[in-house]
Design a protein around this motif. Sequence first.
Motif: not given
Length: 230
Positions: A79-97
């Motif tokens: 998957s690739y959401t484009g989320a930034s760890v500094s201010d991106g959606s936590l939901e998107d970051i969780r999806l990547e993980m």
Amino acid sequence: MKIAGSTAFVTGANRGLGRRFAEQLVARGATVYGGVRNVASLDVPGVIPVAIDVTDPASVTAAAERTSGVSLLINNAGSYTGASVSDGSLEDIRLEMETHYFGTLAVSRAFAPQLAGGGTILNVLSVLSWVTYPGYSGYAAAKSAQWSLTNALRLELAAQGTTVAALHVGYLDTDMVAFVDAPKNDPAVVAALSLDALEEGAVEILADEDARQVQANLAGGVARLYTPAG
């Protein structure tokens, strides 16, 4: 390992690199299960569709139960959401993980019994397992975790005779990075060289010059991996 006569399971087999893996495995004489969320989306001749969502543990367990004799597992789903760890959606970051780390872990554990006694796992990683850039930080963090997981699985599954390999590659010419204006690798070429390397017993596959250069820079630390402004 020997591809001809093997039985393979490829996640994300309906498009991109996964599709090329599935096509070439069939051409090389393997029995191929194609793991996809929607079985109607898989139209690769000779590939047996199996429903799987790598972020759903029950789906992963069911997929493993519907297969038998798997000797090669390719963890390709991404998957690739484009989320930034500094201010991106936590939901998107969780999806990547969930996709790259927990998904790879769940699939590897589910198929480990079939892979005992000589099987192989190939985890599709990235140059971004080793380095990160603005716009890719959520994805890179997940890929870095997947790299560490790959190394851990290599050590822990060695006791059952399972080889665990990693593929590191830069941009691939797929729809996931269609927005990027940069040179891209042909997924068919990457699939071919990866399968060749597995047959030769490789456990770390560097598919392009980007991967080779970034790996070489690791020993130099932050100063070699990033510009001062980075």
